[in-house]
Design a protein around this motif. Structure first.
Motif, PDB file in Angstrom:
ATOM      1  N   UNK A   1       0.850  -1.187   0.000  1.00 46.12           N
ATOM      2  CA  UNK A   1       0.000   0.000   0.000  1.00 46.12           C
ATOM      3  C   UNK A   1       0.886   1.237   0.000  1.00 46.12           C
ATOM      4  N   UNK A   2       0.558   2.212  -0.850  1.00 47.08           N
ATOM      5  CA  UNK A   2       1.341   3.448  -0.926  1.00 47.08           C
ATOM      6  C   UNK A   2       0.433   4.632  -0.616  1.00 47.08           C
ATOM      7  N   UNK A   3       0.772   5.370   0.443  1.00 46.03           N
ATOM      8  CA  UNK A   3       0.028   6.568   0.835  1.00 46.03           C
ATOM      9  C   UNK A   3       1.023   7.710   0.975  1.00 46.03           C
ATOM     10  N   UNK A   4       0.811   8.766   0.197  1.00 49.30           N
ATOM     11  CA  UNK A   4       1.699   9.936   0.239  1.00 49.30           C
ATOM     12  C   UNK A   4       3.161   9.526   0.086  1.00 49.30           C
ATOM     13  N   UNK A   5       3.427   8.689  -0.889  1.00 52.16           N
ATOM     14  CA  UNK A   5       4.766   8.205  -1.248  1.00 52.16           C
ATOM     15  C   UNK A   5       5.391   7.294  -0.187  1.00 52.16           C
ATOM     16  N   UNK A   6       4.614   6.940   0.846  1.00 50.74           N
ATOM     17  CA  UNK A   6       5.109   6.023   1.877  1.00 50.74           C
ATOM     18  C   UNK A   6       4.482   4.651   1.640  1.00 50.74           C
ATOM     19  N   UNK A   7       5.323   3.635   1.445  1.00 49.72           N
ATOM     20  CA  UNK A   7       4.812   2.293   1.166  1.00 49.72           C
ATOM     21  C   UNK A   7       4.803   1.441   2.428  1.00 49.72           C
ATOM     22  N   UNK A   8       3.840   0.547   2.501  1.00 51.04           N
ATOM     23  CA  UNK A   8       3.746  -0.367   3.638  1.00 51.04           C
ATOM     24  C   UNK A   8       3.084  -1.658   3.173  1.00 51.04           C
ATOM     25  N   UNK A   9       3.383  -2.741   3.865  1.00 50.36           N
ATOM     26  CA  UNK A   9       2.804  -4.037   3.546  1.00 50.36           C
ATOM     27  C   UNK A   9       1.486  -4.203   4.300  1.00 50.36           C
ATOM     28  N   UNK A  10       0.456  -4.669   3.607  1.00 53.79           N
ATOM     29  CA  UNK A  10      -0.833  -4.921   4.237  1.00 53.79           C
ATOM     30  C   UNK A  10      -1.279  -6.345   3.942  1.00 53.79           C
ATOM     31  N   UNK A  11      -1.847  -6.985   4.945  1.00 55.03           N
ATOM     32  CA  UNK A  11      -2.384  -8.326   4.779  1.00 55.03           C
ATOM     33  C   UNK A  11      -3.855  -8.250   4.363  1.00 55.03           C
ATOM     34  N   UNK A  12      -4.301  -9.253   3.645  1.00 56.75           N
ATOM     35  CA  UNK A  12      -5.709  -9.368   3.306  1.00 56.75           C
ATOM     36  C   UNK A  12      -6.068 -10.846   3.257  1.00 56.75           C
ATOM     37  N   UNK A  13      -7.356 -11.132   3.218  1.00 55.27           N
ATOM     38  CA  UNK A  13      -7.824 -12.509   3.101  1.00 55.27           C
ATOM     39  C   UNK A  13      -8.373 -12.702   1.697  1.00 55.27           C
ATOM     40  N   UNK A  14      -7.776 -13.619   0.979  1.00 55.55           N
ATOM     41  CA  UNK A  14      -8.181 -13.878  -0.396  1.00 55.55           C
ATOM     42  C   UNK A  14      -8.667 -15.304  -0.570  1.00 55.55           C
TER      43      UNK A  14
END
Length: 344
Positions: free
Chosen positions: A178-191
């Motif tokens: 996930x990228x918000x305001x040029x800051x990236x982070x890892x996010x988990x989801x259920x697929x």
């Protein structure tokens, strides 16, 4: 906002902190506060008294729109109802000669498990989270969100259809960037285990921020899922006698994550609204001219007949200022006062 506003002057702050507790203030023909206290920050759990408790907020130096948002009644942690009627009062006795708007709401209480501990059968007029049973309530809430995510993952039907046949894939943990305001982070989801590139409508669920991801991953890897949420061969040892599950009245969930024993049966408790309605009423008063009368008031009348709901809302000004911090990477002199009052 500038730092040279009177509101932020050290002497002014000292004066506000020393304001005495007043007795008896009239806000309308039938609306009285027998105790009045002044605050600089919004009270998410406003004190209440049977004879009326008035929380008066000094919003000097605030932008009027921001003040109305930050000190809005929607930021209290209690669920509230009522028709939301807003009346205009031309001459409020507490603000003589000032036209104000008055909004009235009712506390909707909380929901508790049918096997709730007797420790939760208490009323309150103020909130102190250092009381021991609050720790048990927080622990129960963490368990609820963990279990609820597992239930939803398995019971939410995958929507993908191929040649008229519904997908039978199982839920699995996935990860995206996930990228918000040029800051990236890892996010988990259920697929879905059957998902393939280009296919649409497969199961996809964002995991709430308050879920322990490591614990959730362990549950996916090491625990089997049972449609009714109970593994009768393994779960008898996990039965609890007293439940501290407390949910806001607005919640749609009606199943307790804990196991309880009734007779020879292991069951999941049902989360119900308390039988007796809460008698507390909230009144919110805002002067039409906040620039010349920079005060907003919440009056709470009555005694809550239930335990307080756990925090679930992030106050407007905190969210707003955190976003500004994200947008401005060069704030080196940030203080708690600046964060709360918006001087960035």
């Amino acid at each position: 906002m500038e730092e040279n506003h009177t509101f932020f002057d050290e002497e002014r702050e000292e004066l506000i902190e020393e304001w005495p507790i007043q007795n008896i203030a009239k806000f309308g023909r039938n609306l009285v506060g027998s105790e009045i206290r002044y605050y600089l920050e919004f009270q998410e759990y406003p004190n209440s008294l049977e004879t009326g408790f008035a929380s008066v907020y000094n919003v000097s130096g605030w932008d009027e729109t921001d003040a109305k948002e930050a000190f809005s009644m929607k930021n209290i942690q209690y669920s509230y109802g009522g028709n939301g009627t807003i009346r205009t009062i031309k001459n409020c006795e507490f603000f003589p000669g000032i036209k104000v708007s008055k909004e009235q709401r009712e506390c909707l209480g909380v929901k508790v498990c049918e096997f709730a501990s007797k420790e939760l059968d208490v009323g309150h007029t103020s909130v102190d989270f250092s009381i021991p049973h609050f720790k048990k309530m927080f622990e129960a809430d963490v368990e609820f969100h963990k279990q609820a995510t597992i239930w939803q993952a398995h019971e939410y039907q995958c929507g993908h259809i191929n040649n008229g046949i519904k997908c039978t894939g199982k839920p699995k943990l996935g990860e995206f960037t996930q990228i918000i305001s040029s800051i990236s982070s890892k996010r988990k989801f259920i697929g879905c285990t059957n998902w393939k590139m280009g296919e649409l409508d497969h199961r996809y669920m964002i995991i709430p921020d308050n879920v322990d991801l490591k614990l959730l991953e362990t549950m996916f890897n090491e625990y089997s899922y049972h449609a009714n949420g109970i593994d009768f061969e393994r779960d008898e040892s996990n039965v609890i006698d007293e439940c501290f599950m407390v949910r806001p009245n607005s919640t749609r969930s009606d199943t307790c994550p804990f196991l309880h024993k009734t007779g020879n049966h292991i069951v999941k408790g049902i989360i119900n609204k308390k039988a007796e309605p809460c008698p507390v009423k909230f009144y919110h008063i805002i002067p039409e001219d906040l620039k010349n009368c920079p005060f907003i008031v919440t009056i709470s009348v009555g005694i809550h007949n239930h335990p307080p709901p756990l925090p679930r809302k992030t106050p407007y000004n905190i969210k707003n200022q955190l976003q500004k911090i994200i947008d401005n990477e060069h704030i080196l002199d940030l203080t708690a006062r600046k964060l709360l009052t918006g001087i960035l």
